[in-house]
Design a protein around this motif. Sequence first.
Motif, short mmCIF file in Angstrom:
data_model
loop_
_atom_site.label_atom_id
_atom_site.label_comp_id
_atom_site.label_asym_id
_atom_site.label_seq_id
_atom_site.Cartn_x
_atom_site.Cartn_y
_atom_site.Cartn_z
N VAL A 133 0.88 -1.35 -0.05
CA VAL A 133 -0.10 -0.06 -0.10
C VAL A 133 0.93 1.09 0.01
N ASP A 134 2.02 1.27 0.67
CA ASP A 134 2.87 2.39 1.03
C ASP A 134 3.37 2.84 -0.47
N VAL A 135 3.85 1.69 -1.14
CA VAL A 135 4.62 1.87 -2.45
C VAL A 135 3.47 2.27 -3.34
N THR A 136 2.34 1.82 -3.39
CA THR A 136 1.59 2.03 -4.45
C THR A 136 1.02 3.65 -4.44
N GLU A 137 0.66 4.05 -3.06
CA GLU A 137 0.05 5.16 -2.98
C GLU A 137 1.35 6.23 -3.20
N ALA A 138 2.60 5.97 -2.73
CA ALA A 138 3.69 6.90 -2.84
C ALA A 138 3.68 7.18 -4.42
N LEU A 139 3.71 5.84 -5.08
CA LEU A 139 3.99 5.94 -6.62
C LEU A 139 2.97 6.89 -7.25
N ASP A 140 1.71 6.53 -7.00
CA ASP A 140 0.60 7.40 -7.58
C ASP A 140 0.92 8.94 -7.43
N GLU A 141 1.05 9.11 -6.05
CA GLU A 141 1.31 10.68 -5.89
C GLU A 141 2.48 11.28 -6.67
N ALA A 142 3.42 10.59 -6.78
CA ALA A 142 4.64 11.00 -7.62
C ALA A 142 4.19 11.08 -8.90
N GLU A 143 3.74 10.18 -9.74
CA GLU A 143 3.25 10.13 -10.93
C GLU A 143 2.44 11.17 -11.23
N ALA A 144 1.52 11.34 -10.37
CA ALA A 144 0.55 12.57 -10.47
C ALA A 144 1.31 13.99 -10.43
#
Length: 363
Positions: free
Chosen positions: A119-130
């Motif tokens: 979850v941490d990886v996915t959410e942080a990656l979503d934020e970075a890509e956005a």
Amino acid sequence: MRTIGVVVNPIAGMGGRVGLKGTDGKVEEARERGAEPRAPERAIAALEALAERAPDARILTYGGRMGEEYAREAGFDPEVVGEPAGDQTTADDTRRAVREFAQSGVDLILFVGGDGTAVDVTEALDEAEAASESEDEIPILGVPAGVKVYSAVFAVTPEAAGRVVADFDRTERREVNDIDEEAYREGEVRAELKGIAEVPVADDLQSSKQVGGGTVESLAVGVADDARQDAGTTYVLGPGSTVGAVKAELGFEGSPLGVDVWRDGEVLALDASADEILANLGEQNVVVVSPIGGQGFVFGRGNDQISPDVIRRSEVEVVASKPKLDGVGVLRVDTGDDEVDDDLRGWRKVRVGRFERRMMKVV
């Protein structure tokens, strides 16, 4: 040459062997119970498999126990993009590492942990890509090291993760799930979809956990009949609703998500840790487990209390309804001990009724 971001949650899975069913908020208690880190050896195994297939891979990682140490032990010369903020690593450290990887344009993020780390990886990656407004999505892949591994973004073993990272050529969208650990410790599963991630397409990836269907009453009667006739034999009864039916047939309310120990009509331990199970074993022992629906794991997912030492001293009886077996195809093991895994692999009779058994392959 692929560029891989590697981040390790070094405390993932520590609560499993000592019966805590997770490490969230329980790190100190796990240590007090004598828990040993599980993630380091799994990180090394995955990275060694990657090094064997792709020795020239460029590795970006976080310092110390969050990846650097294990990458070096596997033979890589990693580029360290940051350090954890304190002596004890946190989810914030994981998220910072992921943001650094995204800014560096890695081809994939390999993480070591459980569902919380996913979850941490996915959410942080979503934020970075956005934030970058990039249309390219960076794929992720998990090395299973947590107690709870419900998400569909994990390889089936650490070694498989390394091979997939080296060889994948396309990706697909898969679910990231997590459950409430406090509710889980009380015997209730509250799974929730937390995100969707791009993941390499490969045979060696696990599915999301599904609930097995069909009646198990007849097989529960069969196991209970055998147990009552096996005077002096210790029964180690794993978690889940299928084995729960066996516990009910033996006349006690077991811990639905824990491991219980029974012998000669007496419950010796409820919700036992690995050490408590070992302390209650006798000359003859039987471990009763049921595969996870949709995944097929017999050991290594949610029942770490049944340690390799327990398995070595016991016979193993696998029980499952026919619909559950139809849904998994093959059975899988991931005990953390290569020798025990090898001994468990091959064709095995699985009890599907009071007397009926089906041959299933353990891979």
